[in-house]
Design an enzyme around this catalytic site. Structure first.
Site, mmCIF file in Angstrom:
data_model
loop_
_atom_site.group_PDB
_atom_site.id
_atom_site.type_symbol
_atom_site.label_atom_id
_atom_site.label_comp_id
_atom_site.label_asym_id
_atom_site.label_seq_id
_atom_site.Cartn_x
_atom_site.Cartn_y
_atom_site.Cartn_z
ATOM 1 N N SER A 180 0.801 -1.250 0.082
ATOM 2 C CA SER A 180 -0.097 0.061 0.091
ATOM 3 C C SER A 180 0.845 1.163 -0.033
ATOM 4 C CB SER A 180 -0.836 0.220 1.389
ATOM 5 O OG SER A 180 -0.940 -1.084 1.779
ATOM 6 N N HIS A 198 -1.569 -2.914 -6.778
ATOM 7 C CA HIS A 198 -2.048 -2.635 -5.528
ATOM 8 C C HIS A 198 -3.875 -2.599 -5.844
ATOM 9 C CE1 HIS A 198 -3.141 0.525 -2.528
ATOM 10 N NE2 HIS A 198 -3.280 -0.691 -1.826
ATOM 11 N N GLU A 257 -4.486 -0.445 -9.081
ATOM 12 C CA GLU A 257 -3.421 0.452 -9.334
ATOM 13 C C GLU A 257 -2.231 -0.475 -9.734
ATOM 14 O OE1 GLU A 257 -4.030 4.495 -6.329
ATOM 15 O OE2 GLU A 257 -2.809 2.558 -5.619
ATOM 16 N N ASN A 298 -3.947 5.975 -1.844
ATOM 17 C CA ASN A 298 -3.777 6.161 -0.558
ATOM 18 C C ASN A 298 -3.105 7.510 -0.147
ATOM 19 O OD1 ASN A 298 -4.834 3.802 0.388
ATOM 20 N ND2 ASN A 298 -2.827 2.638 0.210
#
Ligand code: 3HC
Length: 297
Positions: A127, A148, A160, A198
């Site tokens: 992450s 991700h 991602e 994130n």
């Protein structure tokens, strides 16, 4: 670069979901865990999720009971569990979804770099760690990407796909193709902290905790505000519980270490306290809320 066989290391929260979506898309999947207990737990989650999705597709009239059962059984049949990383040797793509600890991930990738056949693409579901550092450790940085996924992997549409300066464009394209093939919308991004989601989401969650800490509003009101004011499926504090308070804290701590002067990465004291008390959110049954399985109680 044809991907037929997929390896996943780690059958926890994210790993079991990646295994499942790959198997549902028709890939042969080998999933490796460190202990039989973890493997059994992850496989049993997949079994339940596959059964649930099959039942839902019948309910919604998308499949007959017979077709749904055949699909469920076929997906389940494509999954093999193992405790031996050597079983990943002939995979075309191996995705790591283990604990968020950079040193452990680097050691794993160094091992995978020597176990896997030369053209295996290696991917990390990290992450928040720099993909380039793991790529370097693998000894095959040109065949390395970030993949991700989002929690719950079975339901969230995004993946991602992270490229470093060393990623071969053909490998990046193959990874994006894989993302699409498992029913996700792949978004390409560079190897920056938190990538796209994130980098935006964690500071937002953090701000909601700082707001709670200051007593500006209750947790329930902060969540209701974002749910009903912005149409989010979950408010930020529920989402922090859902993601895991420990995971959120690890992400922030990693960023603070590398970017100590970035105000967006401030760590709320209330988050540290909950983690110290072992209240990690949904996974332990209590965080900022109490949980009964997937639902707040
Ligand atoms: N497999 C199969 N079915 C599942 C499932 C799974 N893994 N998880 C949930 N379901 C089912 C539920 O049981 C439920 O079934 P039901 O209708 O029979 O009760 C159905 O899916 C819908 O779930 P909910 O009733 O909870 O309803 P929602 O419409 O709220 O959907 C959600 C749940 C998709 C999780 C939605 O709340 C949501 O989108 N939340 C936000 C999640 C999010 O933002 N995730 C990203 C987190 S950040 C991240 O992962 C990055 C990391 O690096 C930190």
């Amino acid at each position: 670069m044809e991907i037929k066989k997929v390896g996943v290391v780690g059958c926890g929260l994210m790993g079991h979901g990646i295994v499942q979506v790959a198997a549902q898309a028709g890939y042969e999947v080998v999933v490796v865990e460190t202990e039989q207990g973890y493997l059994d737990k992850g496989l049993s989650r997949i079994e339940k999720s596959l059964a649930k999705l099959a039942a839902k597709s019948v309910e919604k009239g998308k499949a007959t009971a017979e077709d749904a059962e055949a699909g469920r059984a076929a997906s389940w049949g494509r999954i093999t569990g193992s405790l031996d990383k050597q079983d990943l040797a002939d995979c075309d793509l191996v995705c790591e979804a283990i604990i968020e600890d950079l040193e452990i991930k680097k050691a794993l990738f160094a091992e995978l770099g020597s176990i896997c056949k030369p053209d295996t693409i290696l991917a990390s579901n990290t992450s928040s760690f720099p993909v380039s550092v793991m790529a370097e450790a693998s000894g095959r940085a040109d065949k390395f990407v970030g993949l991700h996924f989002f929690n719950p992997v079975q339901l969230m549409r995004l993946v991602e796909v992270v490229r470093t300066d060393a990623t071969d464009p053909a490998v990046f394209a193959a990874a994006q193709g894989f993302g699409k093939s498992v029913g996700k919308a792949p978004v390409g991004c560079k190897d920056t902290p938190g990538f796209v989601v994130n980098r935006l989401l964690v500071p937002y969650m953090t701000q909601s905790l700082l707001m709670l800490e200051r007593g500006d509003a209750t947790a329930a009101d902060i969540d209701a505000a974002m749910q009903f004011g912005c149409g989010h499926p979950m408010g930020p504090i529920t989402l922090t519980d859902y993601v895991g308070l420990d995971t959120t804290l690890y992400i922030l701590e990693g960023w603070v270490e590398r970017y100590p002067n970035e105000p967006a990465f401030a760590i709320p004291e209330i988050l540290r306290q909950k983690v110290a008390e072992g209240k990690l959110g949904r996974k332990t049954g209590e965080g900022f809320y109490k949980w009964d399985g997937d639902k707040k109680s």
